[in-house]
Design a protein around this motif. Structure first.
Motif, short mmCIF file in Angstrom:
data_model
loop_
_atom_site.label_atom_id
_atom_site.label_comp_id
_atom_site.label_asym_id
_atom_site.label_seq_id
_atom_site.Cartn_x
_atom_site.Cartn_y
_atom_site.Cartn_z
N GLY A 99 0.83 -1.29 -0.03
CA GLY A 99 -0.03 -0.08 0.05
C GLY A 99 0.74 1.17 0.05
N VAL A 103 0.59 4.18 -2.78
CA VAL A 103 0.66 5.76 -2.67
C VAL A 103 1.82 6.64 -3.05
N TYR A 132 -4.77 7.49 6.95
CA TYR A 132 -3.72 6.79 6.89
C TYR A 132 -3.30 6.50 5.61
N LYS A 269 -3.39 -4.80 0.13
CA LYS A 269 -4.12 -5.76 0.77
C LYS A 269 -4.99 -6.59 0.48
#
Ligand SMILES: Cc1ncc(COP(=O)(O)O)c(C=O)c1O
Length: 442
Positions: A99, A103, A132, A269
């Motif tokens: 993840g 980003v 987050y 995920k």
């Protein structure tokens, strides 16, 4: 003494040795019902035969080939699969290993896009507090999780943070959800004006806020207004679906339920469901084209991007979800979970809010339901909940700092999509027993 540099250096971790459907089993033979998929990862449980076979098969044929030399079949097929099902306009996929990397790639793609378009002055990012986006420095800077950021602050690029969409606490008495969403949209607009609309690069948000707020969706219309504002100023919309995407909320992409399409979307995920580490950034056609017709390459890259075995695992996971119609299960099991949580904890003196979508649910713990006073953070209630739940054979994902990075506690639930109804009862029973123990000793 272990030579592993563990996450917490004073904690003893049981050794996980096997998985069986939604259960993890430790070296002592204790079984833990995984009601949070680790961190919203294990959407197919821990022993999916088809995915395991796909990984075996791929490793046996071609484990890995560096993407500066070759493309590979699983990567091409997975990109085709995702683009065919992605929100409108997303036309290509940049594969990474998790993840945070997704980003980082999104942030750099946004920046390079504006360089290619000869708009180098666009450099500012706006994100939201209580979000987050990962732990690498760019992603950490983007996130609004005050506790995670604090000690690394001097290393973080400057990012503006506006309010999250957090109706339980921030929607004013007498204010409609629509008016609340509009108020937040105006706040975003004001921040864009303050920075100078021509200097803002992108707005980043989680469609349903995961770890930091505990499964908080936005109010109706909020993301449409955000999309309009971004469009009006030529600002990119980056939606971080690392936690809420890949079916977790009942649709493959959480953005579908908001009626918007982002310019860049990050996933991870549930993409590989834990069978392999994988993440991805989905890229809109104008961004792809600007780079293709400009410099011709994205100035980025990691050794393991487009890893053949990771892509094969993710493709098997996503095909399994589709072939077994598991997104319908997410919707119905999610409703069943919400109903059971409300029935059991709806009147609980210390549960202030039960929220979420699909199999992504959050319970906010409060010392006083009436005025929503949080517990004293020094009690570290969230840590006690996690520990006690493990003792009772339940994995859940509690977190502190819900309100502001310091105060507040919530419990996140993100179980596998393959649950049976009886597992929903087991989750609620074990959670109830956990809260009884924690509050009895509190
Ligand atoms: C929304 C969101 N973005 C990014 C990340 C970072 O992902 P990773 O831990 O795989 O680097 C997470 C992880 O929890 C997340 O929830």
């Amino acid at each position: 003494m272990s030579h592993v540099f563990h996450r917490h250096l004073h904690q003893h971790y049981p050794t996980a040795v096997s998985g069986e459907g939604p259960y993890l089993i430790d070296a002592e033979g204790r079984r833990y019902l995984d009601a949070c998929g680790g961190a919203a990862v294990s959407c197919l449980g821990h022993s999916d035969a088809g995915v395991i076979e796909a990984v075996r098969e791929q490793v046996g044929r071609l484990a890995y080939a560096h993407t500066s030399f070759f493309t590979n079949e699983p990567m091409e097929s997975l990109a085709d699969f995702l683009v065919a099902r992605a929100p409108e306009g997303l036309s290509s996929v940049y594969f990474v290993s998790g993840g945070s990397e997704a980003v980082e790639a999104a942030l750099k793609l946004a920046r390079q896009y504006f360089i290619e378009r000869d708009e180098p002055q666009r450099q500012y990012l706006i994100a939201r507090r209580q979000s987050y986006h990962g732990n690498t420095l760019g992603a950490l800077a983007t996130g609004g999780n005050a506790w995670r950021r604090q000690q690394f602050e001097p290393l973080l690029v400057q990012v503006s943070h506006v309010s999250p969409c957090y109706a339980y606490r921030d929607q004013a008495p007498g204010e409609t959800p629509e008016a609340y969403g509009e108020r937040l949209a105006e706040e975003l607009e004001a921040e864009i004006q303050r920075l100078g609309p021509q200097s803002v690069m992108a707005f980043v948000a989680e469609p349903v806020v995961g770890a930091t707020l505990g499964a908080v969706p936005s109010v109706p219309g909020y993301f449409r207004r955000v999309r309009e504002i971004c469009d009006r100023h030529g600002i990119l919309l980056i939606l971080d679906e690392v936690m809420c995407g890949m079916g977790r909320t009942g649709s493959l992409f959480a953005a579908e339920q908001e009626g918007v399409a982002p310019d860049l979307a990050t996933i991870a995920k549930g993409l590989g469901a834990g069978y392999q580490p994988i993440g991805a950034t989905l890229v809109s056609e104008p961004i792809r084209r600007a780079i293709a017709e400009g410099s011709g390459f994205f100035q980025h890259g990691h050794t393991y991007i487009g890893h053949a075995t990771a892509c094969a695992a993710a493709l098997a996971v996503q095909r399994a979800i589709e072939e077994r119609d598991l997104l319908s299960c997410v919707a119905s099991l999610g409703e069943g979970l919400q109903q059971r949580l409300e029935a059991r904890f709806g009147e609980h003196p210390y549960v202030g809010d039960i929220r979420g979508r699909g199999l992504f649910r959050g319970l906010e713990l409060v010392a006083d339901r009436g005025d929503k006073t949080p517990f004293d953070p020094s009690r570290k209630l969230h840590a006690a909940v996690k520990r006690t739940a493990m003792d009772k054979g339940l994995m859940c994902y509690p977190m502190g700092g819900t309100l502001d990075g310091r105060r507040g506690d919530h419990i996140l639930l993100a179980p596998p999509f393959i649950l049976e109804e009886s597992h929903l009862d087991e989750i609620v029973d074990k959670l109830d027993a956990t809260l009884n123990t924690v509050f009895h000793h509190a």
